[in-house]
Design a protein around this motif. Structure first.
Motif, PDB file in Angstrom:
ATOM      1  N   VAL C  70      64.661  25.251  27.105  1.00 39.97           N
ATOM      2  CA  VAL C  70      63.386  24.784  26.538  1.00 39.97           C
ATOM      3  C   VAL C  70      63.439  24.831  25.015  1.00 39.97           C
ATOM      4  O   VAL C  70      62.950  23.922  24.340  1.00 39.97           O
ATOM      5  CB  VAL C  70      62.204  25.613  27.079  1.00 39.97           C
ATOM      6  CG1 VAL C  70      60.922  25.276  26.340  1.00 39.97           C
ATOM      7  CG2 VAL C  70      62.021  25.385  28.582  1.00 39.97           C
ATOM      8  N   PHE C  73      65.615  21.743  23.776  1.00 35.24           N
ATOM      9  CA  PHE C  73      65.097  20.380  23.948  1.00 35.24           C
ATOM     10  C   PHE C  73      63.641  20.216  23.499  1.00 35.24           C
ATOM     11  O   PHE C  73      63.307  19.223  22.859  1.00 35.24           O
ATOM     12  CB  PHE C  73      65.282  19.935  25.403  1.00 35.24           C
ATOM     13  CG  PHE C  73      66.715  19.663  25.736  1.00 35.24           C
ATOM     14  CD1 PHE C  73      67.257  18.410  25.502  1.00 35.24           C
ATOM     15  CD2 PHE C  73      67.552  20.664  26.205  1.00 35.24           C
ATOM     16  CE1 PHE C  73      68.597  18.150  25.768  1.00 35.24           C
ATOM     17  CE2 PHE C  73      68.900  20.421  26.467  1.00 35.24           C
ATOM     18  CZ  PHE C  73      69.424  19.167  26.250  1.00 35.24           C
ATOM     19  N   VAL C  74      62.782  21.180  23.819  1.00 33.44           N
ATOM     20  CA  VAL C  74      61.391  21.091  23.350  1.00 33.44           C
ATOM     21  C   VAL C  74      61.263  21.738  21.979  1.00 33.44           C
ATOM     22  O   VAL C  74      60.649  21.179  21.071  1.00 33.44           O
ATOM     23  CB  VAL C  74      60.424  21.776  24.343  1.00 33.44           C
ATOM     24  CG1 VAL C  74      59.043  21.913  23.731  1.00 33.44           C
ATOM     25  CG2 VAL C  74      60.352  20.980  25.632  1.00 33.44           C
ATOM     26  N   PHE C  78      60.674  19.066  19.203  1.00 30.62           N
ATOM     27  CA  PHE C  78      59.331  18.853  18.672  1.00 30.62           C
ATOM     28  C   PHE C  78      59.128  19.452  17.289  1.00 30.62           C
ATOM     29  O   PHE C  78      58.349  18.927  16.499  1.00 30.62           O
ATOM     30  CB  PHE C  78      58.274  19.322  19.674  1.00 30.62           C
ATOM     31  CG  PHE C  78      58.024  18.282  20.726  1.00 30.62           C
ATOM     32  CD1 PHE C  78      57.095  17.275  20.507  1.00 30.62           C
ATOM     33  CD2 PHE C  78      58.769  18.244  21.889  1.00 30.62           C
ATOM     34  CE1 PHE C  78      56.904  16.272  21.443  1.00 30.62           C
ATOM     35  CE2 PHE C  78      58.587  17.244  22.829  1.00 30.62           C
ATOM     36  CZ  PHE C  78      57.652  16.256  22.616  1.00 30.62           C
ATOM     37  N   ILE C 225      54.085  22.499  18.645  1.00 25.01           N
ATOM     38  CA  ILE C 225      54.569  22.714  20.010  1.00 25.01           C
ATOM     39  C   ILE C 225      55.991  23.269  19.951  1.00 25.01           C
ATOM     40  O   ILE C 225      56.334  24.234  20.630  1.00 25.01           O
ATOM     41  CB  ILE C 225      54.554  21.388  20.811  1.00 25.01           C
ATOM     42  CG1 ILE C 225      53.128  20.862  20.960  1.00 25.01           C
ATOM     43  CG2 ILE C 225      55.207  21.575  22.181  1.00 25.01           C
ATOM     44  CD1 ILE C 225      53.044  19.499  21.634  1.00 25.01           C
ATOM     45  N   TYR C 229      57.106  27.216  21.079  1.00 23.50           N
ATOM     46  CA  TYR C 229      58.095  27.448  22.135  1.00 23.50           C
ATOM     47  C   TYR C 229      59.313  28.196  21.620  1.00 23.50           C
ATOM     48  O   TYR C 229      59.876  29.054  22.304  1.00 23.50           O
ATOM     49  CB  TYR C 229      58.506  26.139  22.818  1.00 23.50           C
ATOM     50  CG  TYR C 229      57.581  25.846  23.955  1.00 23.50           C
ATOM     51  CD1 TYR C 229      57.694  26.544  25.150  1.00 23.50           C
ATOM     52  CD2 TYR C 229      56.552  24.945  23.828  1.00 23.50           C
ATOM     53  CE1 TYR C 229      56.814  26.331  26.188  1.00 23.50           C
ATOM     54  CE2 TYR C 229      55.659  24.730  24.860  1.00 23.50           C
ATOM     55  CZ  TYR C 229      55.798  25.424  26.037  1.00 23.50           C
ATOM     56  OH  TYR C 229      54.918  25.226  27.054  1.00 23.50           O
TER      57      TYR C 229
END
Lengths: 462, 462, 462
Positions: C70, C73-74, C78, C225, C229
């Motif tokens: 996570v 990629f996130v 982001f 975001i 994360y």
């Protein structure tokens, strides 16, 4: 606007640095790794008990912890980004006060949960508890959203964490109540504490900021990120500190079904009371979560799946109707300006959860729980209480929680009312620009963007 | 527009309340905690087998479940927010029908998976299966996105879940096929069922809503949240109900490498077929996921890492080309208006996955699988089937799935065609305002915002 | 603009397809399931050791892996969407190069970590290591954001992964240094490598794209975001490959407290140096994460909670001040255009982390670590090194890492400078439209939307 000093340059750095330095000193003096995080102690344990690293509680609590962590930082943070021009503050002040509160909660809860030779021992379970306590502060923040400075919020967190830990100690250790998912300790306490503070900080001229106290299209989508994460991970929240085995497993299932039923109730009620039968994003974003709150106490009990669904359905109904009919009355008659409607999402469903917990506890029998009674109701199992006495103690716990929230809220409210914390004036609430360097106007930039991209289309692609 | 009645006030609350009341009654009569969630049964088990709470299956399935849960609610929900003015409906109707479908699936699948003394037993594995079934409904939703009312979608879920459970029973229990990640049961079924429904609900004048059937800049970024979560957690999806040990571990790895290869193929093809070599967000958002679909059946088998990558590469290629060349043809010639292109993401890659599964199964040897054969192909291990018979049964399963989807889709399509579900007219599809209170115009509010923040800059900061 | 050829039609498909075909061939020849993912080997192991499927390492590493996944990629994806018109490229190029790098890293790290009879064995631990290596490439991407084509980025990944694996091998296997969370191997290496490449690719006329090198309101929320994360899952990152038991547990806790303290420092400093005491989103989005970087080496050691907090506080302070005062100087004097400020988030905190690691290692005693010494410092435990020698080796590792990054960055920078990779001209950097089909103008569509929704309000609701 006279008297309003919203510059944070002195107040915020001072508050942050002083608080963090105090925390570091107290951690240095008081806090130690527990026997599962300390290299020496754990390896001693391994030897003495012929145990395996795979039995370190880390592997049985950390995935739950991470889900709770996501709820605290993404869930609460983004849920509050629904306001059109308060997204920076929503997600970032949430971030700031949570980062502070989890450290302070480690100390306060460690103090009450029992010191070990003058030291607080920490591990994954204390991290979950610290995040739980933080959740309570963030619920109160919801009632005050847009009307407070970060300095006020940090100060509120100092007091609220302390009161939370005291209340939690009274409920769980003195009254021997059960409240694994925190219907009382987290939701009821956080909501009513926040509402009382909001009452004390009542702003008679808040109407002047009314045009900002609403959403725009994309801010509602950001808020749905928060909603969905809270909804998905609520089973982990309610089960994070229940006993291992059937207890965690059952709590997860009860919460899962309660939330699903709650969601259908929310859509039904929202359409029923909406103008032209239209749905309202405020209801979906919030009331669909009430089912998680309402099984916060009883989730670990043998509530049965259909019992959980019935509770969830009721919670979604109450919560949606609260947003529609009760919130406007509370603002007008009681002068409680509850920005996020925490009374509907955490207050009433929290009380419902406490009542459901008391009733379910009072119906507990050895026939239903078998030897599992020991984990859920150790005092009944040990023969110290009858089931009905457990129920009564659950009910008393609700009363204590409400009392602590109300008295604590009044005192803290008046402390926060002092005009020294760089709070915003009534005319410029719900506005990021007061505390943030906000990027320039979008319109003109987008125009530029369009022009540029038209340029790009042609000469370069050959 | 005559005859269009889009007001939900009666239809939606009635549907939700009736469905939920039926669910609660059926759960009360039929559903019980299984032996790992029931306090009494689990503690009896602990005693009898001298077992440990740490061996409750909760700890070995729940992290996978939560990843699947995120895919269902965030993944599918946000993937569909790409439409410029349908974000509320995308994420919230996804939320509503998923919350319903998971309850209904618990009953339907419980019924087919075998009752225990007239009762359905539930635990974390049934929760995963319920989420899987829900995924299938959400795939069908993708084909209908923007053209259906929530009442229609709920009704579709009622029927589709029932058919899904029937098909799943035929495949897994009667035909003894393997399909852990659901290339057939979930993706192929969901896609073709949805496409047939879309065909029956064909809207000849949908062109009138064409200007809304596209994205804006930020809606594409919201959609990427969905994409990335689906991509990251697909390994958990495919492995969530495979056997413990090497099976889950291997399935995760196969899916991980398949998706990685698929992503490179998607970028390559998107640029190759794009005007001026430009990439298209639609491809990246969707085709990059086809690699997960395509190893849904064979992921648990000894597909080898490079085999997974080859399959993923092929899936990404087919899917991207499908978006570019096949979808327009399907709309024009076959009158299938497939809003999200589920044929390209779930349909063709699902069939590919079924074929890869059949081939891989027919090549299974004891030499490669060793004793692990028992988990992957119990019937071959037991000597009941040869590997090639397993392969044939996999192929028959694909045919059965397609048949069920086509016949079921036609029937359900005609049921959904009745003009009593508050569906939108052709002229106002892909538009939230038809079912939602949409926040006022952004422009004027933002202007206000700008003015206000200019005010803020000066007088307050001193 | 002469000479600029930004059309990707040839370059990107060719690069992707060639790289993926090479990968598939190399995987076919070199890569095998390890004994925990191979059906035959694992079942042999089960029999021989009378072991349980529940002891497959999958269950003790995969939740950490997913958190790391996570973040890659996130988190990274982001975090970089803050630019107003570069969101598509940020999240999607991040996606592309990560999908490539994790495959290539599997080979490179497998090669260096030791072959088994000419084969690379893979399982969940190799997946985590591949994601770690990918993280390093994404850090370098941060320095180049907006100024490079995806072809350049893929090519950079080819070289950087190779150098990363070499450097990692020298540090961990030759020098026997400890660096579980990668303060040196991931952050310091990735940052300085990227900065040197940025220096070589210096664009003297980048000012012409200046108006695009900034955020808009909602792009800053998308970036948050990513931030949140990364912040939440950093404890999983630092602990993902430490030894099981107390080591993972302790690393998580140290990182948790370091990040919390870092966050308070970041808010304090941001307000202190901001115009009018206002907070800056750039600081919150980035500097609040420096606490995770700074305990990347020492996190698994007995750093103590308060020690972690002190390091985190220092890291947040340095990083925020770096954004404010150092970055502009680096751009003007050193001609390093560091789009995301990776020097402040990964560079300086990485060096700090290396130093803290060296100091903490040199203070290690048997008295503090007990038998746990074997996991953290096997060479000290075995009597091969003294603690101070371990410290010296840690320090040498930092020097080696910096050397590798600088030399490697220069070479790769010059390779990337060739004008054959469809890179953007100085005048159109930070602009999606150069590589993407960007959806049409929002303004007019929104107007249409408003008109349509007004229509909707009236005739349909009856």
């Amino acid at each position: 606007m006279a008297g309003y000093q919203t510059n944070l340059r002195l107040t915020l750095p001072l508050t942050c640095v002083i608080l963090e330095v105090i925390l570091i000193i107290l951690f240095a003096v008081l806090v130690e790794y527990d026997h599962e995080t300390d290299a020496k102690l754990w390896h001693k344990h391994l030897l003495q008990h012929n145990d395996s690293n795979y039995n370190n509680d880390f592997y049985y609590r950390y995935p739950s912890f991470q889900d709770v962590h996501v709820m605290i930082f993404v869930g609460f943070g983004f849920l509050m980004t629904f306001l059109q021009r308060y997204g920076f503050s929503s997600v970032a002040f949430n971030f700031l006060i949570a980062a502070f509160a989890l450290q302070w909660a480690t100390l306060m809860q460690g103090f009450f949960h029992g010191m070990h030779g003058g030291k607080i021992h920490i591990g994954v379970e204390s991290m979950i508890n610290a995040d739980f306590c933080t959740g309570s502060v963030l619920i109160s923040f919801g009632a005050l959203l847009g009307k407070t400075s970060p300095v006020q919020l940090l100060l509120m967190a100092v007091f609220e964490v302390t009161l939370f830990a005291t209340n939690e100690y009274i409920l769980l250790s003195i009254l021997q109540a059960k409240d694994a998912g925190g219907s009382m300790t987290i939701h009821t306490f956080g909501a009513y504490f926040g509402l009382v503070v909001a009452r004390v900080l009542y702003r008679p001229q808040l109407d002047k900021s009314k045009h900002k106290n609403c959403s725009v299209y994309h801010s509602d989508l950001f808020a749905m990120i928060g909603t969905i994460y809270l909804w998905m991970f609520w089973p982990s929240f309610n089960s994070a500190i229940t006993a291992h085995g059937d207890d965690q497993h059952r709590t997860v299932m009860n919460t899962y079904y309660s939330l699903a039923a709650c969601t259908l109730a929310t859509f039904a009620m929202s359409s029923l009371v909406g103008p032209g039968g239209k749905l309202d994003m405020v209801h979906i974003q919030n009331a669909a979560l009430a089912g998680g709150v309402a099984v916060g106490t009883a989730g670990e009990m043998m509530l049965t799946p259909f019992g959980s669904m019935a509770v969830g359905f009721l919670a979604g109904t109450i919560s949606t109707l609260g947003y529609k009919f009760l919130s406007p009355v509370m603002e007008k008659k009681l002068k409680i300006q509850d920005t996020c409607g925490v009374h509907n999402l955490h207050g009433m469903p929290g009380i419902l959860g406490a009542v459901v917990g008391a009733v379910t506890a009072s119906l507990a029998t050895r026939e239903v729980y078998g030897d599992g009674m020991e984990d859920v109701f150790p005092e009944i199992y040990a023969g110290n209480f009858s089931a009905s006495e457990q129920g009564v103690r659950q009910a008393i716990s609700l009363a204590v929680t409400l009392g602590m929230a109300l008295v604590g809220g009044v005192i803290v409210g008046f402390i926060l009312k002092l005009p020294i914390y760089s709070g915003p004036p009534d005319t410029i609430c719900f506005e990021d620009a007061i505390y943030w360097e906000v990027p320039g106007e979008m319109e003109s930039q987008e125009e530029l963007g369009t022009v540029m991209s038209e340029e790009v289309q042609k000469p370069l692609n050959s």
